[in-house]
Design a protein around this motif. Structure first.
Motif, PDB file in Angstrom:
ATOM      1  N   THR A 132       0.836  -1.208   0.000  1.00 23.09           N
ATOM      2  CA  THR A 132       0.000   0.000   0.000  1.00 23.09           C
ATOM      3  C   THR A 132       0.866   1.251   0.000  1.00 23.09           C
ATOM      4  O   THR A 132       0.570   2.225  -0.705  1.00 23.09           O
ATOM      5  N   PHE A 133       1.934   1.231   0.785  1.00 27.06           N
ATOM      6  CA  PHE A 133       2.859   2.369   0.803  1.00 27.06           C
ATOM      7  C   PHE A 133       3.445   2.609  -0.584  1.00 27.06           C
ATOM      8  O   PHE A 133       3.505   3.750  -1.066  1.00 27.06           O
ATOM      9  N   PHE A 186       0.871   4.083  -3.117  1.00 30.75           N
ATOM     10  CA  PHE A 186       0.564   5.504  -2.967  1.00 30.75           C
ATOM     11  C   PHE A 186       1.818   6.369  -2.839  1.00 30.75           C
ATOM     12  O   PHE A 186       1.706   7.566  -2.539  1.00 30.75           O
ATOM     13  N   THR A 236       2.131   9.825  -4.467  1.00 28.99           N
ATOM     14  CA  THR A 236       1.407  10.987  -3.938  1.00 28.99           C
ATOM     15  C   THR A 236       2.334  11.913  -3.152  1.00 28.99           C
ATOM     16  O   THR A 236       2.025  13.105  -2.985  1.00 28.99           O
ATOM     17  N   LEU A 237       3.458  11.391  -2.690  1.00 31.87           N
ATOM     18  CA  LEU A 237       4.374  12.198  -1.879  1.00 31.87           C
ATOM     19  C   LEU A 237       5.005  13.333  -2.678  1.00 31.87           C
ATOM     20  O   LEU A 237       5.472  14.317  -2.105  1.00 31.87           O
ATOM     21  N   HIS A 266       1.499  15.205   2.676  1.00 28.35           N
ATOM     22  CA  HIS A 266       1.147  13.963   1.987  1.00 28.35           C
ATOM     23  C   HIS A 266       1.612  12.742   2.785  1.00 28.35           C
ATOM     24  O   HIS A 266       0.911  11.725   2.841  1.00 28.35           O
ATOM     25  N   ASN A 299      -0.839  11.987   5.518  1.00 28.82           N
ATOM     26  CA  ASN A 299      -2.021  11.306   4.983  1.00 28.82           C
ATOM     27  C   ASN A 299      -1.745   9.842   4.693  1.00 28.82           C
ATOM     28  O   ASN A 299      -2.557   8.961   5.009  1.00 28.82           O
ATOM     29  N   LEU A 300      -0.605   9.559   4.092  1.00 28.19           N
ATOM     30  CA  LEU A 300      -0.280   8.191   3.711  1.00 28.19           C
ATOM     31  C   LEU A 300      -0.104   7.304   4.939  1.00 28.19           C
ATOM     32  O   LEU A 300      -0.632   6.179   4.996  1.00 28.19           O
ATOM     33  N   HIS A 324      -3.351   6.541   6.530  1.00 25.42           N
ATOM     34  CA  HIS A 324      -4.086   5.562   5.728  1.00 25.42           C
ATOM     35  C   HIS A 324      -3.604   4.150   6.061  1.00 25.42           C
ATOM     36  O   HIS A 324      -4.412   3.219   6.174  1.00 25.42           O
ATOM     37  N   SER A 366      -7.473   6.811  -3.425  1.00 26.96           N
ATOM     38  CA  SER A 366      -6.475   7.659  -4.076  1.00 26.96           C
ATOM     39  C   SER A 366      -6.763   9.133  -3.826  1.00 26.96           C
ATOM     40  O   SER A 366      -5.846   9.930  -3.613  1.00 26.96           O
ATOM     41  N   VAL A 369      -5.986   9.890   0.026  1.00 28.95           N
ATOM     42  CA  VAL A 369      -4.567   9.957   0.363  1.00 28.95           C
ATOM     43  C   VAL A 369      -3.875  11.082  -0.406  1.00 28.95           C
ATOM     44  O   VAL A 369      -3.041  11.809   0.138  1.00 28.95           O
ATOM     45  N   GLY A 370      -4.224  11.250  -1.671  1.00 23.96           N
ATOM     46  CA  GLY A 370      -3.485  12.166  -2.529  1.00 23.96           C
ATOM     47  C   GLY A 370      -3.902  13.620  -2.445  1.00 23.96           C
ATOM     48  O   GLY A 370      -3.153  14.504  -2.858  1.00 23.96           O
TER      49      GLY A 370
END
Length: 230
Positions: free
Chosen positions: A23-24, A27, A30-31, A91, A94-95, A98, A133, A136-137
């Motif tokens: 999962t990391f 996403f 998104t960072l 970001h 958020n990640l 999540h 998405s 998180v994004g």
């Protein structure tokens, strides 16, 4: 038998670790995202509440102006005071939350279904669902992430209360429920969800759970409709 049980726990732990890492990585892109000129700038760069120093009066002002998402904006204020307007750090927040929520979804599903396979399957769906998405994004969607985090913690605490009937889990239900309410207005559904959870598990609704319903509604309606006087 103990060997089989330990082997099953090892498998579940391994799957959860792989799921979190996957999962990391899913996403990770998104960072590198920036602020979106759609709510991100409204609540961060163009928000005078973010220009305050860290103090009780600052958090009080945030609560007065945006009480239904005041916990979210307070977290932004802390980040901007310590690190400036840093999209990467926001970001990352958020990640990571999540990822915490993925684990909480697994725990809640396991407590409800008493089945590791189903709980893992539900956690996987939650972790990689395309709807996540946006959550998180998009930086300002931290409200979804924090609301889900505390909503899940409150629900898990309620299941612990149903199991052992002790006062501490009950306090956690109220505490996490209030924090969920300070993150997003959808937390108003929490008292009704807790009643449904009890009926799902015990096929009945007790006076104790109904007694919990009213203080939650009281705190939530005061948060949403009656912010503190200035």
């Amino acid at each position: 038998m103990q060997f089989l049980n330990s082997k099953g726990k090892y498998f579940t732990t391994s799957v959860l670790i792989i799921l979190i890492i996957s999962t990391f990585l899913l996403f990770f892109n998104t960072l590198s995202g920036s602020l979106l000129n759609w709510d991100d700038t409204t609540y961060l760069t163009n928000n005078k509440l973010m220009n305050q120093n860290l103090s009780f009066s600052s958090f009080h002002a945030i609560y007065q102006a945006e009480h239904h998402i005041s916990l979210v904006l307070s977290s932004f204020l802390i980040q901007t005071r310590w690190f400036g307007i840093d999209p990467f750090g926001m970001h990352m927040f958020n990640l990571f939350f999540h990822l915490f929520n993925v684990l909480l979804v697994y725990v809640l599903s396991k407590k409800l279904l008493k089945n590791d396979f189903y709980a893992l399957f539900i956690a996987i769906l939650f972790a990689i669902h395309p709807m996540r998405s946006e959550t998180v994004g998009w930086i300002i969607q931290r409200k979804d992430i924090l609301y889900s985090f505390f909503f899940l913690l409150s629900s898990i605490s309620f299941l612990n209360f149903l199991k052992n009937k002790k006062i501490l889990p009950l306090i956690f239900v109220l505490f996490f429920g209030i924090l969920a309410s300070l993150s997003k207005v959808q937390a108003l559904a929490l008292p009704f969800v807790l009643i449904i959870l009890e009926y799902f598990l015990d096929k009945k609704i007790t006076i104790k759970s109904l007694a919990l319903f009213f203080p939650l509604i009281f705190f939530q309606t005061n948060i949403f409709f009656n912010p503190l006087e200035t």
